[in-house]
Design a protein around this motif. Sequence first.
Motif, PDB file in Angstrom:
ATOM      1  N   PHE A   3       0.836  -1.192   0.000  1.00 19.58           N
ATOM      2  CA  PHE A   3       0.000   0.000   0.000  1.00 19.58           C
ATOM      3  C   PHE A   3       0.872   1.244   0.000  1.00 19.58           C
ATOM      4  O   PHE A   3       2.076   1.180   0.235  1.00 19.58           O
ATOM      5  CB  PHE A   3      -0.952  -0.010   1.203  1.00 19.58           C
ATOM      6  CG  PHE A   3      -0.271  -0.185   2.531  1.00 19.58           C
ATOM      7  CD1 PHE A   3       0.020   0.916   3.334  1.00 19.58           C
ATOM      8  CD2 PHE A   3       0.066  -1.443   3.002  1.00 19.58           C
ATOM      9  CE1 PHE A   3       0.630   0.759   4.557  1.00 19.58           C
ATOM     10  CE2 PHE A   3       0.682  -1.604   4.234  1.00 19.58           C
ATOM     11  CZ  PHE A   3       0.963  -0.502   5.006  1.00 19.58           C
ATOM     12  N   SER A 181      -0.764  -5.321   3.277  1.00 23.13           N
ATOM     13  CA  SER A 181      -1.797  -4.565   2.571  1.00 23.13           C
ATOM     14  C   SER A 181      -2.607  -3.747   3.556  1.00 23.13           C
ATOM     15  O   SER A 181      -2.733  -4.109   4.733  1.00 23.13           O
ATOM     16  CB  SER A 181      -2.728  -5.515   1.788  1.00 23.13           C
ATOM     17  OG  SER A 181      -3.467  -6.330   2.687  1.00 23.13           O
ATOM     18  N   SER A 183      -6.236  -1.082   3.077  1.00 21.75           N
ATOM     19  CA  SER A 183      -7.168  -0.347   2.231  1.00 21.75           C
ATOM     20  C   SER A 183      -8.230   0.312   3.094  1.00 21.75           C
ATOM     21  O   SER A 183      -8.560  -0.169   4.187  1.00 21.75           O
ATOM     22  CB  SER A 183      -7.829  -1.268   1.199  1.00 21.75           C
ATOM     23  OG  SER A 183      -8.647  -2.234   1.843  1.00 21.75           O
TER      24      SER A 183
END
Length: 193
Positions: A3, A181, A183
């Motif tokens: 990310f 990751s 999000s």
Amino acid sequence: MAFDIKNMTWLNPPPHSEMGPSGLVLRTADGTDFWQGTYYGFHHDNGHFLSCPRSGDFTAEISFTGDYQTLYDQAGLMIRYDEHHWMKCGIEYTDGLRHFSTVVTNGQSDWSAMALASDFEVMHVRVSRLGDALFVQYRLDGTGPWHMARLAYFPPQFDEVQVGPTACSPKRAGFEARFMSFSLTDPVSRDIH
């Protein structure tokens, strides 16, 4: 997929952090934690937290691993309004096992933890903010269904919060966590069943 951290901000930066193709790796400072009062009587707000702002309802998802060895080594996701209003969830090492742990703080901290199977590598966490609630879910190694861990109250008047990865090690320095990751999107669903 890694990310982008360029628009994220550290609260209490760790002594070592590095962003690479496989994600964010950090190593913690000694005596780091987030906790307010309950049972233990201490107040700590020196854990490591990398965040970005978000208003309204949303879903945050994160995946991570850690080298859990010492009591209270922990890594996961945090949603924070201020020192006295926040939630952290993820893995915490206690009683010789990795536990899925959630701490919700509205003035005072609480703590829930459940032991996890030992045969997984990557923890995946999903938290949805829906009005006055935080819906906390997890799954192991990114497979199978999402499991509900907690439905917690969070004050709806605190519209803009900070969201992102967190790691702490109250009993040692050098706990290493890797976040693969992260999000932050509109709510993926409003269903809890």
